[in-house]
Design an enzyme around this catalytic site. Structure first.
Site, PDB file in Angstrom:
ATOM      1  N   SER A 295       0.936  -1.310   0.090  1.00  0.00           N
ATOM      2  CA  SER A 295      -0.035   0.012   0.123  1.00  0.00           C
ATOM      3  C   SER A 295       0.920   1.177  -0.051  1.00  0.00           C
ATOM      4  CB  SER A 295      -0.857  -0.171   1.214  1.00  0.00           C
ATOM      5  OG  SER A 295      -1.512   1.107   1.385  1.00  0.00           O
TER       6      SER A 295
ATOM      7  N   LYS B 198      -0.869  -0.840  -4.576  1.00  0.00           N
ATOM      8  CA  LYS B 198      -2.130  -0.313  -4.042  1.00  0.00           C
ATOM      9  C   LYS B 198      -1.810   1.168  -4.092  1.00  0.00           C
ATOM     10  CE  LYS B 198      -4.942   0.020   0.333  1.00  0.00           C
ATOM     11  NZ  LYS B 198      -5.587  -0.666   1.462  1.00  0.00           N
ATOM     12  N   LEU B 199      -2.486   2.177  -4.566  1.00  0.00           N
ATOM     13  CA  LEU B 199      -2.101   3.570  -4.641  1.00  0.00           C
ATOM     14  C   LEU B 199      -3.242   4.200  -3.765  1.00  0.00           C
ATOM     15  CD1 LEU B 199      -1.206   4.732  -8.170  1.00  0.00           C
ATOM     16  CD2 LEU B 199       0.133   3.872  -6.375  1.00  0.00           C
ATOM     17  N   LYS B 200      -2.937   5.088  -2.593  1.00  0.00           N
ATOM     18  CA  LYS B 200      -3.958   5.819  -1.863  1.00  0.00           C
ATOM     19  C   LYS B 200      -4.338   6.966  -2.818  1.00  0.00           C
ATOM     20  CE  LYS B 200      -3.802   3.730   2.247  1.00  0.00           C
ATOM     21  NZ  LYS B 200      -5.376   3.247   2.918  1.00  0.00           N
TER      22      LYS B 200
ATOM     23  N   ASP C  57      -7.200   2.821  -3.486  1.00  0.00           N
ATOM     24  CA  ASP C  57      -7.945   2.958  -2.223  1.00  0.00           C
ATOM     25  C   ASP C  57      -8.319   4.405  -1.871  1.00  0.00           C
ATOM     26  OD1 ASP C  57      -9.060   2.574   0.428  1.00  0.00           O
ATOM     27  OD2 ASP C  57      -7.043   1.962   1.340  1.00  0.00           O
TER      28      ASP C  57
ATOM     29  N   ASN D 203     -10.326   5.341   0.780  1.00  0.00           N
ATOM     30  CA  ASN D 203     -10.476   5.486   2.019  1.00  0.00           C
ATOM     31  C   ASN D 203     -11.624   6.464   2.498  1.00  0.00           C
ATOM     32  OD1 ASN D 203      -7.050   5.255   2.903  1.00  0.00           O
ATOM     33  ND2 ASN D 203      -8.849   4.060   3.961  1.00  0.00           N
TER      34      ASN D 203
ATOM     35  N   GLU E 128     -11.198   0.694  -3.772  1.00  0.00           N
ATOM     36  CA  GLU E 128     -11.956   0.367  -2.525  1.00  0.00           C
ATOM     37  C   GLU E 128     -12.310   1.608  -1.919  1.00  0.00           C
ATOM     38  OE1 GLU E 128      -8.059  -0.881  -0.671  1.00  0.00           O
ATOM     39  OE2 GLU E 128      -9.035  -1.319   1.417  1.00  0.00           O
TER      40      GLU E 128
ATOM     41  N   ASP F 156     -14.237  -1.584   2.396  1.00  0.00           N
ATOM     42  CA  ASP F 156     -13.156  -1.646   3.307  1.00  0.00           C
ATOM     43  C   ASP F 156     -13.937  -1.431   4.620  1.00  0.00           C
ATOM     44  OD1 ASP F 156     -11.135  -1.759   5.348  1.00  0.00           O
ATOM     45  OD2 ASP F 156     -10.017  -0.411   4.420  1.00  0.00           O
TER      46      ASP F 156
ATOM     47  N   LYS G 163     -10.334  -7.370   7.149  1.00  0.00           N
ATOM     48  CA  LYS G 163      -9.063  -6.823   8.018  1.00  0.00           C
ATOM     49  C   LYS G 163      -9.776  -7.250   9.477  1.00  0.00           C
ATOM     50  CE  LYS G 163      -7.874  -2.598   6.109  1.00  0.00           C
ATOM     51  NZ  LYS G 163      -7.878  -0.969   6.138  1.00  0.00           N
TER      52      LYS G 163
ATOM     53  N   GLY H 123      -4.420  -4.555   5.665  1.00  0.00           N
ATOM     54  CA  GLY H 123      -3.356  -4.158   6.433  1.00  0.00           C
ATOM     55  C   GLY H 123      -3.788  -3.045   7.264  1.00  0.00           C
TER      56      GLY H 123
HETATM   57  O1  NPG Z   1       0.363  -2.377   4.616  1.00  0.00           O
HETATM   58  O2  NPG Z   1      -0.316  -2.555   6.745  1.00  0.00           O
HETATM   59  C1  NPG Z   1      -0.464  -1.901   5.889  1.00  0.00           C
HETATM   60  C2  NPG Z   1      -1.152  -0.737   5.291  1.00  0.00           C
HETATM   61  C3  NPG Z   1      -2.239  -0.968   4.527  1.00  0.00           C
HETATM   62  O3  NPG Z   1      -3.080   1.170   3.275  1.00  0.00           O
HETATM   63  C4  NPG Z   1      -3.221   0.180   4.466  1.00  0.00           C
HETATM   64  N1  NPG Z   1      -4.142   0.258   5.352  1.00  0.00           N
HETATM   65  O4  NPG Z   1      -7.182   1.912   4.602  1.00  0.00           O
HETATM   66  O5  NPG Z   1      -6.348  -0.035   4.072  1.00  0.00           O
HETATM   67  C5  NPG Z   1      -6.089   1.133   4.675  1.00  0.00           C
HETATM   68  C6  NPG Z   1      -5.020   1.468   5.512  1.00  0.00           C
HETATM   69  C7  NPG Z   1      -4.871   2.243   6.335  1.00  0.00           C
HETATM   70  C8  NPG Z   1      -3.702   3.058   6.704  1.00  0.00           C
HETATM   71  C9  NPG Z   1      -5.961   2.704   6.986  1.00  0.00           C
HETATM   72  C10 NPG Z   1      -3.660   3.812   7.575  1.00  0.00           C
HETATM   73  C11 NPG Z   1      -5.807   3.780   7.867  1.00  0.00           C
HETATM   74  C12 NPG Z   1      -4.684   4.474   8.140  1.00  0.00           C
END
Ligand code: NPG
Length: 387
Positions: free
Chosen positions: A150, A176-178, A204, A206, A229, A254, A278, A306
């Site tokens: 990620s 995976k790109l935020k 993703d 969020n 996502e 998610d 998760k 994750g």
């Molecule tokens: O590889 O553990 C990892 C991080 C994966 O991006 C990741 N987690 O939304 O999926 C998500 C997220 C997250 C990260 C959510 C930080 C909240 C804060």
């Protein structure tokens, strides 16, 4: 809904009695800041749980973030809620099996990441006593799981492309790109341009978009993504029905997918193509396994998310991701994606784009007590009433 997970020779018939619960808030530096649409993390600030039982100790991790922005939970509420409301329901109770933790805590609403940490700690103690690995408990048949990574939001597309190139060179098999409004089409286009159409790529959001953004999100179809996502707020299930009707890219949930019941409802509504699983978000690994079973029964692919886990949660995730329905690479990165050193001995490393599925008794790690002590910022010990 499917019955409780319990196949695959899962566990003995033993039960435990929890004599004490130790809560440790830790603060662990990250190798690079991790930026999401919520903010930037420089350290991992979360609570680790040790249960002391009549058959031995077990460890679990609560995957809360420092702020209540991903979900309503945050790291600063874990110790108060366990102390005031959860520990009294568990301490000194005779005959606790892993499935009883969720049952005993069910009257308490929400706080799923905290519940998941407690359940994982009890599972760890119970599996160690039974001499069984978590992977065997779950009926996992594979020896390794593929590693996706990620990638946080970057200040420039050049920097993003450089970071992604580094992860591809390391061997990550999926990127995976935020994304967030204003940081979406251009970075995705830049990564596609730099690395070609064959790189498995997903995004993703969020929960950062509104239903009115569907025409914009539709333009992501040009990039042949594995999935998008969680585009919308966690309570907006129906907006995903509209999105699915408008775009080709599969829609993954998610934040919205908080329980087997919600996932069942989302499937029935036609609000979901793929589920990110998760354990923390759904209240525990057993609920996650139940959702896995439900998704398999409905032909819905799942993958393992994750939450920037330490070696405690990372090991358990590697086992979960080995279940048969996990048909896409997860955010199961090597520990060094986030950490310079880990709080477990022999942390999981990526080899040839994969993590090994742990096979030792318990949840698959040995804690390093000195390393944990060095990152602990607060410690609370809760004991069963004597007599
Ligand atoms: O590889 O553990 C990892 C991080 C994966 O991006 C990741 N987690 O939304 O999926 C998500 C997220 C997250 C990260 C959510 C930080 C909240 C804060």
């Amino acid at each position: 809904l499917p019955a409780d997970p319990g196949r695959g020779g899962r566990g003995g018939d033993g039960t435990v009695r929890i004599e004490a619960i130790e809560l440790r808030r830790v603060d662990i530096p990250l190798v690079t800041p991790f930026r999401t649409s919520f903010g930037t993390q420089d350290t991992r600030d979360c609570v680790l749980i040790r249960v002391v039982t009549d058959v031995g100790d077990g460890w679990g991790e609560c995957v809360t973030m420092p702020w209540p922005l991903y979900s309503a939970e945050s790291s600063d509420v874990v110790i108060p809620i366990v102390s005031a409301h959860m520990a009294p329901r568990l301490l000194g109770v005779d005959g606790i099996g892993p499935r009883d933790v969720a049952r005993l805590l069910a009257p308490i609403r929400g706080h799923r990441m905290t519940k998941a940490g407690l359940e994982a700690a009890v599972l760890d103690a119970w599996l160690r006593a039974a001499g069984q690995s978590f992977a065997s408990f779950l009926g996992v048949a594979v020896e390794r799981v593929p590693c996706g990574v990620s990638v946080g939001i970057h200040d420039s597309t050049e920097a993003l492309v450089e970071t992604v190139g580094g992860y591809l060179d390391e061997g990550y098999v999926r990127i995976k790109l935020k994304i967030e409004p204003g940081n979406d089409l251009a970075p995705v286009a830049a990564v596609r341009r730099a690395f070609g159409d064959d790189v498995p790529l997903q995004v993703d959001a969020n929960a950062a978009y509104e239903p009115g953004d569907i025409p914009l999100l539709r333009r992501l179809d040009a990039f042949d993504l594995l999935l998008i996502e969680q585009p919308f707020d966690e309570e907006r299930l129906l907006a995903n029905v509209d999105l699915r009707a408008a775009i080709e890219t599969p829609v993954c949930l998610d934040e919205s997918a908080i329980s087997a019941q919600v996932v069942a409802d989302a499937i029935r509504l036609g609000a979901v193509d793929i589920v990110n699983l998760k354990a923390g978000r759904v209240g525990g690994y057993l609920e996650a396994a139940r959702i896995h079973d439900l998704c398999v029964a409905h032909g819905v692919p799942v993958w393992c998310g994750g939450m920037v886990e330490t070696g405690i949660g990372r090991a358990a995730n590697a086992a979960l991701a080995g279940m048969a329905g996990f048909s896409l690479p997860g955010d199961n990165s090597g520990f060094d994606r986030f950490y310079a050193t880990d709080i477990v001995a022999d942390p999981l490393r990526m080899i040839d784009g994969h993590l090994r599925v742990p096979t030792t008794p318990g949840m698959g790690f040995e804690v390093d007590p000195e390393a944990i002590e060095a990152v602990t910022v607060e410690r609370v010990l809760l004991e069963a009433p004597s007599g």
